[in-house]
Write a protein that holds these residues in place. Sequence first.
Motif, short mmCIF file in Angstrom:
data_model
loop_
_atom_site.label_atom_id
_atom_site.label_comp_id
_atom_site.label_asym_id
_atom_site.label_seq_id
_atom_site.Cartn_x
_atom_site.Cartn_y
_atom_site.Cartn_z
N GLN A 195 -62.64 -38.02 -4.95
CA GLN A 195 -62.92 -38.58 -3.48
C GLN A 195 -61.84 -38.22 -2.63
O GLN A 195 -62.11 -37.51 -1.33
N ASP B 2 -67.01 -37.08 -6.88
CA ASP B 2 -66.87 -38.35 -6.50
C ASP B 2 -66.95 -38.78 -4.88
O ASP B 2 -65.83 -38.38 -4.32
N GLU B 3 -68.15 -39.05 -4.53
CA GLU B 3 -68.24 -39.18 -3.12
C GLU B 3 -67.23 -38.09 -2.09
O GLU B 3 -66.41 -38.45 -1.37
N THR C 290 -67.62 -44.57 -10.21
CA THR C 290 -66.68 -43.69 -10.37
C THR C 290 -66.15 -43.59 -12.06
O THR C 290 -66.06 -42.86 -12.64
#
Lengths: 287, 352
Positions: free
Chosen positions: B82, B158-159, B43
């Motif tokens: 995320q 991000d994920e 991140t």
Amino acid sequence: MRRRKATSALNTRLSPFQKIYLLLFAGFILGPFIPLIIQSFAFRWAWPDLLPSTWWLEQREKSMLPLAWDYVLSPYSRMLEATINTVFIGLVVTVICLAICLPAARVLARENFRGKPAFEFFLSMPLIVPEAAIGIALLMIFIRLGLAGSYIGIIIAHLIPTIPYMIRMLTAVYQGLGRDFEEQAMILGANRWQVLRLVTLPMLIPGVVAGALFTFLVSTNIFLLTFFLGQGKIITLPTLLFSKIAGGTLDASAAGITLLVTVPGIILLLVTERFIKEEAFGKGFGN
Amino acid sequence: MTKVQLKGVRKDFGAFTAIENIDLEIASGELVALLGPSGCGKTTTLRMISGLEVPSFGSILFDDKDVSEVPVQDRNVGMVFQRYALFPHMSVEKNVAFGLKVRGTPRPEIEERLQEILDVVQLNEFRHRFPAQLSGGQMQRVAIARTLITKPSVLMMDEPLANLDTKLRGEMRRFIRALQKRLGITTIFVTHDQVEAMELADRVAVIFEGHLAQYDAPDALYQRPNSIKIADFMGATNIFNAKVDASGQAQTSFTTLKLGPDEIGQGSRNASVILRSEVIDLLLTAEEAPADNTFAGVVTAREFFGATVNYSVTCGEEKIIVTEQSRRLVEIGQQVWLNIQPDRIWLIPEAA
Ligand SMILES: Nc1ncnc2c1ncn2[C@@H]1O[C@H](COP(=O)(O)OP(=O)(O)OP(=O)(O)O)[C@@H](O)[C@H]1O
Ligand SMILES: [Mg+2]
């Protein structure tokens, strides 16, 4: 089945104890107003009568309005001037307080810096030091600066007790609001001002409204600081009321003023109550 | 279409170093996955590329121009968080149009692009809903649409799939891949799931504790990891110490393995051999096995996964895992012969 039972349990009638409790509660809040209302409609109410001996209604031909209201609503009472002053000072104090506290609360909620605990302690100082001490100290300074008896002087004085509350409230709200939203807005191309206007403020609205309401109400109720720094030149509702009852008489017009003083607060409360619910929670916040 | 480069980038948070010296080059239009365990700095790397954090040292280049000091708003990057970070007080429509609105795009153009992107992510019927009224997959598509509508030069995620269920995750992966191919947008995708990284990415950057451990195409990373740690992270199970001699033979505790032609004549040394569990053949009789690289063992455990079966085969002191399609089931206690082709064996030098 169980579910229905649970909801109906909430809707069942109050127990006698709960009823008495609610009644007492209402009595404590509303009780003090009853003599005020009676007084303001009395023509003659002498001690030790439980109720006025003569009501205004019986003496209608002598005056159009109840005596008290006749006076309160006339220019002699300076009610209008005091109301305008009170609302004006309250609004300005609220706006300035928000402008100071929003950035400060943001830093307090999100950053760690040396001396943060000490800073937070000093923020509560105005709540600990007696108002009279602050008032006298400020008066000494403001007389030198020529700010005594001016709107600026009173507004500065009002900021002192309101800022600590506002910062506390907004810090709590900021802590609940993650950085993600603002960062996302920045990545999408929003500048500082747009982030604040389109993302941060709308998401802070419930807290900001509550804080602003509180600040406004505190400001409109401050007596001592206004009294010291207004120097009789600037009157607000609390100082006007005080000068009315300072002589020791609690007559019908004082009762009338007292009643009027409570009206703006109640209206404000009702309006914001609806506003907070509809704006913020109606749109899927908090669920 | 933008080429992204990280040159000697380092990030310190106070005394803690989150990223130590990363060099990374992402070609224009490429999809790169940042893969690594939790807390390794994925991140943080994305945040530096997007401009939310400034690197402590080193520089970040877009198309050979240093952008390290360019503020977020002016980098024209897109990032899907995320947890999506959809604005809860705005409808889907307003969320998606946000980026255009703050840029002062004229209304008719906003309408047009909004319609276009909502069709792409198939969210037209939800345009008036608020985020709280959407499912996880729908929220994610809103987040992607909101980012894509601004036509970012670099897209970061991000994920983005971490909160979705397995089936939806597969669907969204294909969706993202197809979209990325169609738009040809340079994309950086963070994940800690190596299967996801291999399925999606053109190249995978493995990060361990703030270091770039390996940067390679998925198949290379899987078959030829450059350290035991990476092999382990990529799911390799059969890793053994061996003595390798100049003739290309690896002596392990259970057998001597003949290596591929590349390994012949490199001098003798200590190394680790990796035997991928799915390239080992499991045979029931010695006769059908090739002469080279065949060794005997006994099945000591069996794990059934539906489509595949894992057998634990004990050979001497060691246990070797073999993965097979579950066309047949071999009983526990059965004597078996294992065979592996020389060019399927991967060697990692001792020091690594
Ligand atoms: N603002 C910060 N201050 C101090 N330390 C930080 C900060 N942000 C990240 N870190 C630390 O840097 C390291 C890397 O964090 P990062 O968020 O990049 O990890 P990650 O690879 O994204 O992990 P995950 O897969 O769990 O999301 C972590 O050890 C984290 O604690
Ligand atoms: Mg992370």
